[in-house]
Design an enzyme around this catalytic site. Structure first.
Site, mmCIF file in Angstrom:
data_model
loop_
_atom_site.group_PDB
_atom_site.id
_atom_site.type_symbol
_atom_site.label_atom_id
_atom_site.label_comp_id
_atom_site.label_asym_id
_atom_site.label_seq_id
_atom_site.Cartn_x
_atom_site.Cartn_y
_atom_site.Cartn_z
ATOM 1 N N HIS A 34 45.518 34.239 -11.764
ATOM 2 C CA HIS A 34 44.409 33.322 -11.564
ATOM 3 C C HIS A 34 43.844 33.733 -10.229
ATOM 4 O O HIS A 34 42.871 33.700 -9.875
ATOM 5 C CB HIS A 34 44.834 31.939 -11.644
ATOM 6 C CG HIS A 34 45.306 31.418 -12.912
ATOM 7 N ND1 HIS A 34 46.683 30.966 -13.085
ATOM 8 C CD2 HIS A 34 44.888 31.062 -13.985
ATOM 9 C CE1 HIS A 34 46.956 30.494 -14.506
ATOM 10 N NE2 HIS A 34 45.580 30.784 -14.816
ATOM 11 N N GLN A 58 41.087 23.011 -27.329
ATOM 12 C CA GLN A 58 41.344 24.541 -27.667
ATOM 13 C C GLN A 58 42.948 24.746 -28.034
ATOM 14 O O GLN A 58 43.505 25.795 -28.517
ATOM 15 C CB GLN A 58 40.862 25.392 -26.530
ATOM 16 C CG GLN A 58 42.216 25.383 -25.273
ATOM 17 C CD GLN A 58 41.344 26.111 -24.090
ATOM 18 O OE1 GLN A 58 40.433 25.772 -23.527
ATOM 19 N NE2 GLN A 58 42.001 27.156 -23.793
ATOM 20 N N GLY A 144 39.816 36.831 -17.190
ATOM 21 C CA GLY A 144 40.885 37.832 -17.215
ATOM 22 C C GLY A 144 40.836 38.687 -18.514
ATOM 23 O O GLY A 144 40.907 38.127 -19.410
ATOM 24 N N ASP A 147 43.229 37.783 -21.476
ATOM 25 C CA ASP A 147 42.582 36.897 -22.831
ATOM 26 C C ASP A 147 41.257 37.975 -23.287
ATOM 27 O O ASP A 147 40.303 37.275 -23.090
ATOM 28 C CB ASP A 147 42.480 35.651 -22.597
ATOM 29 C CG ASP A 147 43.537 34.741 -21.960
ATOM 30 O OD1 ASP A 147 44.172 34.455 -22.922
ATOM 31 O OD2 ASP A 147 43.843 34.738 -20.746
ATOM 32 N N VAL A 173 46.978 41.208 -14.452
ATOM 33 C CA VAL A 173 47.901 41.059 -13.486
ATOM 34 C C VAL A 173 49.196 40.968 -13.994
ATOM 35 O O VAL A 173 49.575 40.002 -15.050
ATOM 36 C CB VAL A 173 47.804 39.858 -12.401
ATOM 37 C CG1 VAL A 173 48.783 40.178 -11.301
ATOM 38 C CG2 VAL A 173 46.385 40.205 -11.793
ATOM 39 N N ARG A 184 52.512 30.238 -19.386
ATOM 40 C CA ARG A 184 53.421 29.918 -20.294
ATOM 41 C C ARG A 184 54.664 30.594 -20.090
ATOM 42 O O ARG A 184 55.873 30.239 -20.852
ATOM 43 C CB ARG A 184 52.842 30.129 -21.639
ATOM 44 C CG ARG A 184 51.834 29.317 -22.262
ATOM 45 C CD ARG A 184 51.761 29.494 -23.761
ATOM 46 N NE ARG A 184 50.747 28.433 -24.479
ATOM 47 C CZ ARG A 184 49.518 28.361 -24.339
ATOM 48 N NH1 ARG A 184 48.831 29.597 -24.058
ATOM 49 N NH2 ARG A 184 48.634 27.416 -24.723
HETATM 50 P P1 AMP Z 1 44.374 30.084 -18.069
HETATM 51 O O1 AMP Z 1 44.626 29.063 -17.003
HETATM 52 O O2 AMP Z 1 45.307 30.409 -18.990
HETATM 53 O O3 AMP Z 1 43.205 29.304 -19.140
HETATM 54 O O4 AMP Z 1 43.625 31.195 -17.702
HETATM 55 C C1 AMP Z 1 42.551 30.858 -16.563
HETATM 56 C C2 AMP Z 1 41.524 32.469 -16.476
HETATM 57 O O5 AMP Z 1 42.747 33.320 -15.696
HETATM 58 C C3 AMP Z 1 41.311 33.100 -17.855
HETATM 59 O O6 AMP Z 1 40.231 33.756 -17.781
HETATM 60 C C4 AMP Z 1 42.566 34.069 -18.075
HETATM 61 O O7 AMP Z 1 42.194 35.110 -18.694
HETATM 62 C C5 AMP Z 1 42.923 34.567 -16.638
HETATM 63 N N1 AMP Z 1 44.255 34.898 -16.442
HETATM 64 C C6 AMP Z 1 45.339 34.428 -16.781
HETATM 65 N N2 AMP Z 1 46.627 35.116 -16.637
HETATM 66 C C7 AMP Z 1 46.156 36.209 -16.218
HETATM 67 C C8 AMP Z 1 46.657 37.561 -15.789
HETATM 68 N N3 AMP Z 1 47.995 37.563 -15.985
HETATM 69 N N4 AMP Z 1 45.910 38.450 -15.231
HETATM 70 C C9 AMP Z 1 44.681 38.494 -15.122
HETATM 71 N N5 AMP Z 1 44.019 37.196 -15.516
HETATM 72 C C10 AMP Z 1 44.826 36.211 -15.934
#
Ligand code: AMP
Length: 276
Positions: A34, A58, A144, A147, A173, A184
């Site tokens: 993030h 979701q 990111g 996803d 990352v 998770r």
């Molecule tokens: P989330 O909180 O899981 O909904 O993720 C929020 C944003 O962070 C989304 O655009 C994800 O794709 C991105 N994201 C989550 N994990 C990673 C990672 N390991 N590397 C890059 N972006 C990430």
């Protein structure tokens, strides 16, 4: 840094914000993945905004919405440290007030892969992203590559509904051993974390086979399946080698291909991908 819970207050703060404005939508429990998006938004915009919202729509009925990890204080400290200007952290009632009844469906791209295995998931994602883009009205929104399908869904809805943001996709990352960072991952026991390395292992194998000239997608899928099958704690939801634009499954890899997979490690469902 201003932390704002209501749409009305956000609109007001937004009025005084300098442009361009970059938004990073998140579900919180922030990690370095993030923060890479946040730093990029910070570097590229006069105003950096982050949303923190665990979006109930979701998650499927048997998924982990109620147990999804949350730590608002730690998240705000990280965002403050990264120089973020605005944090939008609404309640569920603020986002979905009584009477809410509009849903955004992204057709073919939303129906495949994650869409097939998590009914309603992308309708929830598309609806909340649409709302966030409407509330925050960013010049750029950062997502990111972790996803990958979500990025395609967001690009599609942003174009189809003329929302006008530039969608910026940032690289995945990973931990030093290759495991893609994910909120998770906190669910994983020590043994499960080792088994979880098989996701990245399978993607590396796919890349190596492709580099060695293997173009038959079924052969690569089978080799990936076998590698993950060596882990008793892992159970495969899907392994896909698909056209990187429209996500149709490929027989031969003769265009840019998205290799993606979803694997359950114990009770934790993880996803990862690479582009060939
Ligand atoms: P989330 O909180 O899981 O909904 O993720 C929020 C944003 O962070 C989304 O655009 C994800 O794709 C991105 N994201 C989550 N994990 C990673 C990672 N390991 N590397 C890059 N972006 C990430």
């Amino acid at each position: 840094m201003q932390v704002i819970e209501s749409v009305a207050a956000f609109r007001q703060a937004h009025g005084g914000a300098q442009k361009p404005l970059g938004l990073v939508p998140t579900m919180g429990f922030l990690h370095e993945g993030h923060l890479a998006l946040v730093r990029r938004a910070r570097a590229e915009n006069a105003t950096a905004a982050v949303s923190i919202f665990v979006n109930p729509t979701q998650f499927g009925p048997s998924e982990d919405f109620s147990s999804y990890p949350r730590d608002m204080d730690a998240d705000l400290a990280k965002l403050e440290g990264a120089g973020v200007d605005l944090v939008f952290a609404p309640t569920v009632d603020e986002v979905y007030p009584a009477g809410f009844d509009t849903h955004v469906d992204v057709g073919r791209i939303g129906a495949r892969l994650e869409g097939e295995h998590r009914a309603g998931h992308f309708q929830g994602v598309a609806t909340v992203v649409c709302k966030l883009l409407a509330i925050v009205r960013p010049d750029r929104a950062y997502f990111g590559q972790k996803d990958a399908q979500q990025c395609l869904v967001v690009k599609r809805l942003n174009a189809d509904l003329n929302l006008g943001a530039e969608i910026v996709v940032c690289p995945t990352v990973r931990d030093a051993d290759g495991l893609a960072l994910s909120s998770r991952n906190v669910y994983l026991s020590a043994a499960e974390r080792i088994a979880a390395l098989s996701l990245h292992g399978a993607l590396v194998l796919a890349r190596e086979l492709h580099r060695a000239g293997v173009m038959d997608a079924d052969e690569i899928r089978a080799r990936m399946r076998r590698l993950i099958g060596e882990q008793p704690l892992a159970s495969i939801d899907y392994i896909s080698i698909a056209d990187a634009q429209d996500l149709t499954e490929l027989d031969r890899i003769d265009a840019a291909a998205l290799v993606s997979l979803a694997v359950r490690i114990g009770k934790t469902r993880l996803i990862d991908n690479v582009i060939l």
